[in-house]
Design an enzyme around this catalytic site. Structure first.
Site, PDB file in Angstrom:
ATOM      1  CD  GLU A  81      11.277  74.094  76.524  1.00  0.00           C
ATOM      2  OE1 GLU A  81      11.758  73.987  77.649  1.00  0.00           O
ATOM      3  OE2 GLU A  81      10.056  73.982  76.276  1.00  0.00           O
ATOM      4  CB  CYS A 113       5.905  73.844  74.980  1.00  0.00           C
ATOM      5  SG  CYS A 113       6.810  72.585  75.864  1.00  0.00           S
ATOM      6  CG  HIS A 244       1.796  71.309  74.894  1.00  0.00           C
ATOM      7  ND1 HIS A 244       2.875  71.002  74.091  1.00  0.00           N
ATOM      8  CD2 HIS A 244       2.250  71.242  76.170  1.00  0.00           C
ATOM      9  CE1 HIS A 244       3.930  70.781  74.860  1.00  0.00           C
ATOM     10  NE2 HIS A 244       3.576  70.908  76.126  1.00  0.00           N
ATOM     11  CE  LYS A 253      -3.555  63.878  84.203  1.00  0.00           C
ATOM     12  NZ  LYS A 253      -4.105  63.334  85.435  1.00  0.00           N
ATOM     13  CG  ASN A 287       6.993  67.337  75.915  1.00  0.00           C
ATOM     14  OD1 ASN A 287       6.684  67.975  74.909  1.00  0.00           O
ATOM     15  ND2 ASN A 287       6.937  67.864  77.125  1.00  0.00           N
TER      16      ASN A 287
HETATM   17  P1  HMG Z   1       4.233  60.663  88.544  1.00  0.00           P
HETATM   18  O1  HMG Z   1       3.890  61.543  89.668  1.00  0.00           O
HETATM   19  O2  HMG Z   1       5.340  59.690  88.747  1.00  0.00           O
HETATM   20  O3  HMG Z   1       2.993  59.848  88.036  1.00  0.00           O
HETATM   21  O4  HMG Z   1       4.618  61.527  87.273  1.00  0.00           O
HETATM   22  P2  HMG Z   1       1.539  59.686  88.709  1.00  0.00           P
HETATM   23  O5  HMG Z   1       1.693  58.990  90.008  1.00  0.00           O
HETATM   24  O6  HMG Z   1       0.802  60.991  88.650  1.00  0.00           O
HETATM   25  O7  HMG Z   1       0.922  58.646  87.667  1.00  0.00           O
HETATM   26  C1  HMG Z   1       0.680  59.027  86.347  1.00  0.00           C
HETATM   27  C2  HMG Z   1      -0.611  58.365  85.879  1.00  0.00           C
HETATM   28  O8  HMG Z   1      -0.381  56.945  85.771  1.00  0.00           O
HETATM   29  C3  HMG Z   1      -1.774  58.528  86.847  1.00  0.00           C
HETATM   30  O9  HMG Z   1      -2.920  58.709  86.060  1.00  0.00           O
HETATM   31  C4  HMG Z   1      -1.837  57.171  87.558  1.00  0.00           C
HETATM   32  O10 HMG Z   1      -3.111  56.841  88.061  1.00  0.00           O
HETATM   33  C5  HMG Z   1      -1.428  56.250  86.420  1.00  0.00           C
HETATM   34  P3  HMG Z   1      -3.877  60.012  86.317  1.00  0.00           P
HETATM   35  O11 HMG Z   1      -4.294  59.960  87.732  1.00  0.00           O
HETATM   36  O12 HMG Z   1      -2.995  61.214  86.017  1.00  0.00           O
HETATM   37  O13 HMG Z   1      -4.979  59.837  85.316  1.00  0.00           O
HETATM   38  N1  HMG Z   1      -0.879  54.931  86.850  1.00  0.00           N
HETATM   39  C6  HMG Z   1      -1.144  53.785  86.194  1.00  0.00           C
HETATM   40  N2  HMG Z   1      -1.916  53.506  85.128  1.00  0.00           N
HETATM   41  C7  HMG Z   1      -1.967  52.228  84.681  1.00  0.00           C
HETATM   42  N3  HMG Z   1      -1.274  51.215  85.282  1.00  0.00           N
HETATM   43  C8  HMG Z   1      -0.482  51.447  86.359  1.00  0.00           C
HETATM   44  C9  HMG Z   1      -0.409  52.781  86.859  1.00  0.00           C
HETATM   45  N4  HMG Z   1       0.268  53.363  87.877  1.00  0.00           N
HETATM   46  C10 HMG Z   1      -0.040  54.683  87.858  1.00  0.00           C
HETATM   47  N5  HMG Z   1       0.191  50.449  86.909  1.00  0.00           N
HETATM   48  C11 HMG Z   1       4.196  63.506  85.943  1.00  0.00           C
HETATM   49  C12 HMG Z   1       3.699  62.115  86.351  1.00  0.00           C
HETATM   50  C13 HMG Z   1       3.381  63.985  84.745  1.00  0.00           C
HETATM   51  C14 HMG Z   1       4.013  64.459  87.115  1.00  0.00           C
HETATM   52  C15 HMG Z   1       5.699  63.407  85.571  1.00  0.00           C
HETATM   53  O14 HMG Z   1       5.878  62.492  84.525  1.00  0.00           O
HETATM   54  C16 HMG Z   1       6.302  64.746  85.196  1.00  0.00           C
HETATM   55  O15 HMG Z   1       6.687  65.537  86.062  1.00  0.00           O
HETATM   56  N6  HMG Z   1       6.450  65.033  83.852  1.00  0.00           N
HETATM   57  C17 HMG Z   1       6.993  66.317  83.374  1.00  0.00           C
HETATM   58  C18 HMG Z   1       6.011  67.466  83.544  1.00  0.00           C
HETATM   59  C19 HMG Z   1       4.909  67.494  82.518  1.00  0.00           C
HETATM   60  O16 HMG Z   1       4.995  66.856  81.485  1.00  0.00           O
HETATM   61  N7  HMG Z   1       3.866  68.294  82.792  1.00  0.00           N
HETATM   62  C20 HMG Z   1       2.753  68.438  81.890  1.00  0.00           C
HETATM   63  C21 HMG Z   1       2.057  69.783  81.985  1.00  0.00           C
HETATM   64  S1  HMG Z   1       3.203  71.143  81.795  1.00  0.00           S
HETATM   65  C22 HMG Z   1       3.564  71.158  80.082  1.00  0.00           C
HETATM   66  O17 HMG Z   1       2.926  70.503  79.327  1.00  0.00           O
HETATM   67  C23 HMG Z   1       4.739  71.994  79.648  1.00  0.00           C
HETATM   68  C24 HMG Z   1       5.977  71.194  79.249  1.00  0.00           C
HETATM   69  O18 HMG Z   1       5.772  70.603  77.980  1.00  0.00           O
HETATM   70  C25 HMG Z   1       7.221  72.091  79.247  1.00  0.00           C
HETATM   71  C26 HMG Z   1       7.232  73.360  78.415  1.00  0.00           C
HETATM   72  O19 HMG Z   1       6.272  74.087  78.256  1.00  0.00           O
HETATM   73  O20 HMG Z   1       8.353  73.687  77.956  1.00  0.00           O
HETATM   74  C27 HMG Z   1       6.278  70.068  80.213  1.00  0.00           C
END
Ligand code: HMG
Length: 396
Positions: A81, A113, A244, A253, A287
């Site tokens: 991609e 992906c 993935h 998760k 990733n």
């Molecule tokens: P965010 O909103 O900044 O993070 O971004 P958050 O507030 O959800 O925190 C993440 C985790 O850290 C949480 O854990 C917090 O509790 C924890 P969870 O509740 O999820 O278990 N946390 C802490 N832990 C320890 N010590 C601390 C602390 N503070 C917080 N101090 C988000 C997270 C994934 C949304 C962001 O990084 C993002 O947008 N990433 C890109 C999207 C993505 O990867 N999505 C995955 C599913 S889609 C997919 O896999 C397809 C993809 O590969 C693309 C394709 O297909 O081409 C992405």
């Protein structure tokens, strides 16, 4: 006829960013990135590297490991991609670098992906049908994951390629014919608009879309396998589950979701056993989009202490947008020794850490990479040769 993975190869950039350092620079507790997301380091490519050079380097490793010559390859598909052109596929540049013959079907596939998985399943059917006539298919997943500096997606970047040599001599994995469950739904969770280098993502929604797709594909797999019912939890029929991995926590998760569907009251209890070894390499790379699940598979075969010979592995591939597939394969004798011999852990150890200012400078420079070059106006006869000096980088 059986079909499967004869060998694999990995390429990562020689440079990475330490996520604890990135967290400090962004004023975030390091625990959020390292424990919260489950990523320690993310691979960052130098400006000169692109999906072509990553793909060709991964392919070279896979071909050398199998003693495969250019004449043996009858199909070359790159799932990506992060294309380098609207028309000319990454795979054509790779064909040139590898010196593959003209008697080869060469093209590129795209679905976020999932693009590499689409190519892999197609290649598997090509081999099984007998159309391959003894030739091998080279399937390469190659990508550079990119989100905006300072956005929530930033710590979930990475870059790399995984090459999969598919043939009727599956020395690593034999895929189970007909045992696949697909799930597709038109959703806007993540996309890469033509005007932007950075992906656009609705992060939390994308997590939900991933889990919905996992559930749909897992159920479809059970229907296709026609083996539901019986003793115990369905997912215990697998010696390992490879998901993935956009970041390690997503696999946790995913696993929790599958086990809950199975009726497990302690859905995290089996995580270290069934999933842990597959996250060791991804947690050091981040990733890599199309290649993420296959890097996790390589990690399982390279890092697991359990003898997996003859055991079944479940694989879940998710591409935003979305399309997903749950499928399975059986680990072949010597597979773990063969993958260990590739020295993948050492490959990651040899990389150099970038400082945050160095990383930010690379991000800014990559932003300009596809600008129209001045030479384009240099006069009649000028032919644009692609964005990078592929031969020089590949020769290293
Ligand atoms: P965010 O909103 O900044 O993070 O971004 P958050 O507030 O959800 O925190 C993440 C985790 O850290 C949480 O854990 C917090 O509790 C924890 P969870 O509740 O999820 O278990 N946390 C802490 N832990 C320890 N010590 C601390 C602390 N503070 C917080 N101090 C988000 C997270 C994934 C949304 C962001 O990084 C993002 O947008 N990433 C890109 C999207 C993505 O990867 N999505 C995955 C599913 S889609 C997919 O896999 C397809 C993809 O590969 C693309 C394709 O297909 O081409 C992405």
């Amino acid at each position: 006829m059986q079909a499967g993975l004869e060998s694999l190869g990995i390429a990562v950039p020689p440079t990475y960013v330490e996520l604890a350092e990135l967290a400090k620079a962004r004023g975030v507790a390091p625990g959020k990135y390292v424990d919260g997301l489950g990523v320690t380091r993310m691979a960052v490519p130098l400006v000169e590297e692109d999906t072509v050079t990553l793909a060709a380097r991964a392919a070279r490793m896979a071909m050398e490991a199998a003693g495969c010559t250019a004449e043996d390859v009858g199909m070359l598909v790159v799932g990506t991609e992060t294309a380098v052109d609207h028309s000319k596929p990454v795979s054509s540049y790779v064909q040139g670098l590898l010196g593959l013959t003209t008697r080869c079907r060469v093209f590129e596939t795209k679905h976020a992906c999932y693009g590499g998985t689409a190519a892999l399943l197609l290649a598997m059917d090509w081999v099984r049908s007998g159309s391959a006539k003894g030739k091998k298919a080279l399937i390469i997943c190659s990508d550079i994951a990119r989100y905006g500096v300072g956005t929530p997606g930033e710590p979930t970047q990475g870059a790399g390629a995984v090459a999969l040599l598919v043939s009727d001599q599956p020395k690593l994995l034999a895929f189970e014919t007909g045992k696949t469950g697909a799930y597709a739904k038109d959703v806007m969770d993540f996309w890469r608009p033509l005007y932007s280098k950075d992906a656009v993502v609705d992060g939390h929604y994308s997590v939900q879309c991933y889990l919905d797709a996992l559930e749909g594909a897992y159920k479809a797999y059970q229907e296709a396998a026609e083996d539901a019912g019986g003793e115990g939890m369905y997912s215990d029929r697998f010696a390992a589950l490879v998901y993935h991995v956009p970041y390690g926590k997503m696999s946790r998760k995913a696993h929790r979701h599958i086990r809950t569907l199975d009726g497990d009251k302690e859905p995290d209890a089996s995580f270290d056993r069934l999933v842990g070894p597959s996250l060791m390499l991804p947690s050091q790379v981040g990733n890599i989009y199309t290649g993420s699940m296959y890097l996790a598979l390589a990690s399982l075969l390279s890092c697991s202490r359990e003898d997996l010979t003859g055991k079944r592995v479940g694989l879940f591939s998710y591409g935003s947008g979305s399309c997903a597939e749950f499928f399975s394969a059986v680990v072949q004798p010597e597979a773990q020794a063969r993958v260990k011999a590739l020295g993948l852990e050492n490959l990651l150890e040899k990389r150099r850490a970038l400082s945050i200012p160095e990383y930010e400078a690379i991000m800014a420079a990559r932003e300009k990479l596809d600008d129209k070059p001045a030479e384009e106006t240099a006069g009649e006869g000028f032919r644009y040769q692609g964005t990078r000096d592929h031969k020089r980088i590949y020769a290293r």
